[in-house]
Write a protein that holds these residues in place. Structure first.
Motif, PDB file in Angstrom:
ATOM      1  N   GLY A   1      58.950  27.970  38.075  1.00  0.00           N
ATOM      2  CA  GLY A   1      60.026  28.952  38.225  1.00  0.00           C
ATOM      3  C   GLY A   1      60.704  29.253  36.905  1.00  0.00           C
ATOM      4  O   GLY A   1      61.032  30.412  36.594  1.00  0.00           O
ATOM      5  N   ASP A   2      60.922  28.216  36.085  1.00  0.00           N
ATOM      6  CA  ASP A   2      61.489  28.417  34.749  1.00  0.00           C
ATOM      7  C   ASP A   2      60.524  29.196  33.864  1.00  0.00           C
ATOM      8  O   ASP A   2      60.933  30.069  33.084  1.00  0.00           O
ATOM      9  N   LEU A   3      59.242  28.873  33.983  1.00  0.00           N
ATOM     10  CA  LEU A   3      58.226  29.494  33.143  1.00  0.00           C
ATOM     11  C   LEU A   3      58.117  30.992  33.410  1.00  0.00           C
ATOM     12  O   LEU A   3      57.890  31.782  32.488  1.00  0.00           O
ATOM     13  N   ARG A   4      58.294  31.384  34.667  1.00  0.00           N
ATOM     14  CA  ARG A   4      58.232  32.807  34.984  1.00  0.00           C
ATOM     15  C   ARG A   4      59.338  33.586  34.271  1.00  0.00           C
ATOM     16  O   ARG A   4      59.174  34.752  33.913  1.00  0.00           O
ATOM     17  N   ARG A   5      60.480  32.944  34.064  1.00  0.00           N
ATOM     18  CA  ARG A   5      61.600  33.604  33.398  1.00  0.00           C
ATOM     19  C   ARG A   5      61.619  33.380  31.895  1.00  0.00           C
ATOM     20  O   ARG A   5      62.343  34.071  31.165  1.00  0.00           O
ATOM     21  N   ASP A   6      60.859  32.408  31.444  1.00  0.00           N
ATOM     22  CA  ASP A   6      60.855  32.049  30.020  1.00  0.00           C
ATOM     23  C   ASP A   6      59.463  31.560  29.643  1.00  0.00           C
ATOM     24  O   ASP A   6      59.232  30.366  29.469  1.00  0.00           O
ATOM     25  N   PHE A   7      58.524  32.496  29.541  1.00  0.00           N
ATOM     26  CA  PHE A   7      57.135  32.136  29.278  1.00  0.00           C
ATOM     27  C   PHE A   7      56.960  31.924  27.772  1.00  0.00           C
ATOM     28  O   PHE A   7      56.626  32.837  27.027  1.00  0.00           O
ATOM     29  N   THR A   8      57.219  30.693  27.340  1.00  0.00           N
ATOM     30  CA  THR A   8      57.166  30.359  25.921  1.00  0.00           C
ATOM     31  C   THR A   8      56.439  29.040  25.732  1.00  0.00           C
ATOM     32  O   THR A   8      56.342  28.205  26.648  1.00  0.00           O
ATOM     33  N   ALA A   9      55.946  28.826  24.508  1.00  0.00           N
ATOM     34  CA  ALA A   9      55.325  27.541  24.164  1.00  0.00           C
ATOM     35  C   ALA A   9      56.335  26.409  24.307  1.00  0.00           C
ATOM     36  O   ALA A   9      55.983  25.281  24.688  1.00  0.00           O
ATOM     37  N   ASN A  10      57.586  26.719  24.002  1.00  0.00           N
ATOM     38  CA  ASN A  10      58.640  25.711  24.114  1.00  0.00           C
ATOM     39  C   ASN A  10      58.746  25.169  25.538  1.00  0.00           C
ATOM     40  O   ASN A  10      58.918  23.971  25.753  1.00  0.00           O
ATOM     41  N   ARG A  11      58.609  26.041  26.527  1.00  0.00           N
ATOM     42  CA  ARG A  11      58.720  25.615  27.927  1.00  0.00           C
ATOM     43  C   ARG A  11      57.571  24.685  28.308  1.00  0.00           C
ATOM     44  O   ARG A  11      57.762  23.700  29.032  1.00  0.00           O
ATOM     45  N   PHE A  12      56.354  24.951  27.810  1.00  0.00           N
ATOM     46  CA  PHE A  12      55.222  24.046  28.052  1.00  0.00           C
ATOM     47  C   PHE A  12      55.472  22.693  27.380  1.00  0.00           C
ATOM     48  O   PHE A  12      55.214  21.636  27.958  1.00  0.00           O
ATOM     49  N   ARG A  13      55.983  22.738  26.155  1.00  0.00           N
ATOM     50  CA  ARG A  13      56.209  21.498  25.404  1.00  0.00           C
ATOM     51  C   ARG A  13      57.234  20.613  26.100  1.00  0.00           C
ATOM     52  O   ARG A  13      57.055  19.401  26.197  1.00  0.00           O
ATOM     53  N   ARG A  14      58.307  21.211  26.606  1.00  0.00           N
ATOM     54  CA  ARG A  14      59.350  20.401  27.244  1.00  0.00           C
ATOM     55  C   ARG A  14      58.835  19.723  28.512  1.00  0.00           C
ATOM     56  O   ARG A  14      59.194  18.587  28.810  1.00  0.00           O
ATOM     57  N   PHE A  15      57.988  20.433  29.266  1.00  0.00           N
ATOM     58  CA  PHE A  15      57.454  19.807  30.470  1.00  0.00           C
ATOM     59  C   PHE A  15      56.509  18.676  30.092  1.00  0.00           C
ATOM     60  O   PHE A  15      56.521  17.606  30.727  1.00  0.00           O
ATOM     61  N   GLY A  16      55.714  18.865  29.050  1.00  0.00           N
ATOM     62  CA  GLY A  16      54.847  17.786  28.586  1.00  0.00           C
ATOM     63  C   GLY A  16      55.636  16.586  28.090  1.00  0.00           C
ATOM     64  O   GLY A  16      55.273  15.426  28.353  1.00  0.00           O
ATOM     65  N   GLN A  17      56.727  16.836  27.365  1.00  0.00           N
ATOM     66  CA  GLN A  17      57.567  15.725  26.910  1.00  0.00           C
ATOM     67  C   GLN A  17      58.195  15.002  28.096  1.00  0.00           C
ATOM     68  O   GLN A  17      58.331  13.767  28.083  1.00  0.00           O
ATOM     69  N   ALA A  18      58.572  15.760  29.126  1.00  0.00           N
ATOM     70  CA  ALA A  18      59.146  15.135  30.322  1.00  0.00           C
ATOM     71  C   ALA A  18      58.111  14.257  31.022  1.00  0.00           C
ATOM     72  O   ALA A  18      58.451  13.183  31.551  1.00  0.00           O
ATOM     73  N   ILE A  19      56.867  14.691  31.040  1.00  0.00           N
ATOM     74  CA  ILE A  19      55.798  13.870  31.629  1.00  0.00           C
ATOM     75  C   ILE A  19      55.686  12.543  30.889  1.00  0.00           C
ATOM     76  O   ILE A  19      55.595  11.468  31.501  1.00  0.00           O
ATOM     77  N   VAL A  20      55.696  12.598  29.556  1.00  0.00           N
ATOM     78  CA  VAL A  20      55.608  11.358  28.768  1.00  0.00           C
ATOM     79  C   VAL A  20      56.835  10.484  29.009  1.00  0.00           C
ATOM     80  O   VAL A  20      56.728   9.271  29.182  1.00  0.00           O
ATOM     81  N   LEU A  21      58.030  11.095  29.023  1.00  0.00           N
ATOM     82  CA  LEU A  21      59.252  10.339  29.275  1.00  0.00           C
ATOM     83  C   LEU A  21      59.186   9.646  30.629  1.00  0.00           C
ATOM     84  O   LEU A  21      59.422   8.437  30.737  1.00  0.00           O
TER      85      LEU A  21
END
Length: 419
Positions: free
Chosen positions: A94-114
């Motif tokens: 839902g966030d990605l649809r409103r903000d389709f950026t590399a930053n949004r992918f990176r934050r979700f990946g960092q959250a997975i690692v966290l």
């Protein structure tokens, strides 16, 4: 073993964020156990002494997912089994649809690692800044079910879209912010405005004790003893340093002064070029980033502190710059602008001088007024220092933050039964 708070930070340690380091240290002193998770590796070559006093372990999330693919994959294999992972994916999409950026992918990946690497003794997540660190924190909260809270400051508030702020505020158990203007804005966006709390950063007055008395008689009339002007702050648009350089070029020829800038920043090169173009080189010194001990020494040796903040083109602005509180604590006469939380410390003509942003002539007039009048500098500086002692002592402010953690989860202050 006492339960821990995982604190998610954009970068750590950072010379420009002493207010965060101070908060972390005071939280530890209050009995909390922290584990710091930084989204970036440090870029500063120096640290402040306070960083050595913080006991918390520091872990670094992958700054770019492509740099640590095996680590990201291992964490993914762990968190995909968590009951909250599917919901986290839905929220992220839902966030990605409103903000389709590399930053949004990176934050979700960092959250997975966290989420995949959190130790079992972590029972609370705390994001420092409501933009990208809060994104990582919120996604990890959804994956793990661990409650979270957030601290919001300046740029993160004013450059984030309202939809994102609102959703984060409603997801977090509580949010703390450090200026009245930010507090009002976030309350208006929250469905639970009582869970948005105004808590000033405060200042450790043990680290910033009253300065020794000095015989301040410099009035700009002696070329061998010029008035000493100082600015501490990154060279970025919202600090208004280009306006300050223009103002310095407008000072009358019979006024003798020198200006020192402490700090890095993306606009440092442009600022130096402006100084050269205006033929101010012989009266200007750029020291770059400095440890806190050197900054305090500079406050004490200077006559005037100037920081002409503005609202940047993208909406970014300061809250209440900590350097203004620091300078005021050292009885240094300050010139700034009535932006955001600055008016919560300074009252024009009473304990400092405030001029409109982007007005170099007005700024030059305020600087000249203080430069020629040592008695006025002393009076304003002493009143500002009194205000800091009365209203910005961090021993008062940190208790409010500690109480929020205590109210939210008593396990953070309770030792496990060793039997």
């Amino acid at each position: 073993m006492m339960k821990k708070i995982a604190v998610i930070l954009k970068g750590y340690p950072r010379l420009s964020e002493t207010f965060i380091a101070q908060e972390l240290l005071e939280l530890e002193r209050s009995g909390l156990t922290l584990h710091l998770y930084s989204m970036r590796h440090p870029t500063d070559t120096k640290t402040h002494p306070i960083h050595d006093e913080i006991a918390a372990a520091v872990s670094y999330l992958p700054e770019y997912l492509r740099d640590e693919p095996s680590r990201v994959f291992r964490a993914f294999r762990t968190v995909r089994k968590l009951p909250g992972f599917a919901r986290a994916v839905r929220v992220w999409l839902g966030d990605l649809r409103r903000d389709f950026t590399a930053n949004r992918f990176r934050r979700f990946g960092q959250a997975i690692v966290l989420a995949g690497e959190l130790p079992d003794d972590v029972c609370w997540l705390y994001g420092h800044f409501i933009h990208t660190p809060a994104s990582v924190t919120r996604y990890a909260h959804l994956m793990t079910g661990i409650a979270w809270s957030c601290s919001a400051h300046a740029k993160d508030i004013w450059t984030s879209p309202d939809w994102e702020l609102s959703e984060k505020l409603d997801s977090a158990t509580w949010t703390a912010t450090c200026t009245a203007s930010g507090h009002e804005h976030l309350q208006n966006l929250s469905s639970s405005p009582d869970e948005v709390h105004l808590i000033y950063h405060g200042l450790d007055l043990n680290r910033f004790p009253p300065p020794p008395a000095k015989d301040d008689k410099r009035d700009g009339s002696d070329s061998a003893n010029p008035v000493d002007i100082v600015t501490v702050g990154r060279a970025v648009e919202k600090k208004g340093l280009d306006t300050l350089v223009t103002a310095l070029s407008l000072l009358p020829a019979d006024l003798h002064w020198r200006w020192t800038h402490i700090g890095g920043g993306t606009l440092s090169k442009a600022l130096k070029q402006q100084v050269e173009q205006l033929d101010l080189d012989d009266r200007v010194t750029f020291l770059g980033s400095q440890p806190q001990t050197e900054v305090i020494a500079r406050y004490r040796s200077s006559d005037i502190f100037v920081l002409p903040c503005r609202i940047a083109a993208d909406g970014d602005r300061d809250g209440l710059p900590n350097v203004l509180v620091e300078a005021a604590s050292q009885e240094l006469a300050c010139v700034s602008t009535p932006i955001s939380g600055i008016v919560e410390l300074f009252r024009d003509g009473e304990n400092g001088l405030l001029v409109e942003p982007d007005e170099p002539e007005e700024l030059a007039g305020a600087i000249e007024k203080l430069a020629r009048d040592p008695a006025l500098r002393t009076r304003l500086g002493q009143k500002a220092a009194r205000c800091v002692r009365d209203d910005f002592d961090n021993q008062q402010t940190i208790g409010k933050l500690t109480d929020l953690f205590r109210r939210s989860n008593s396990d953070l202050f309770t030792m496990d039964d060793p039997r």
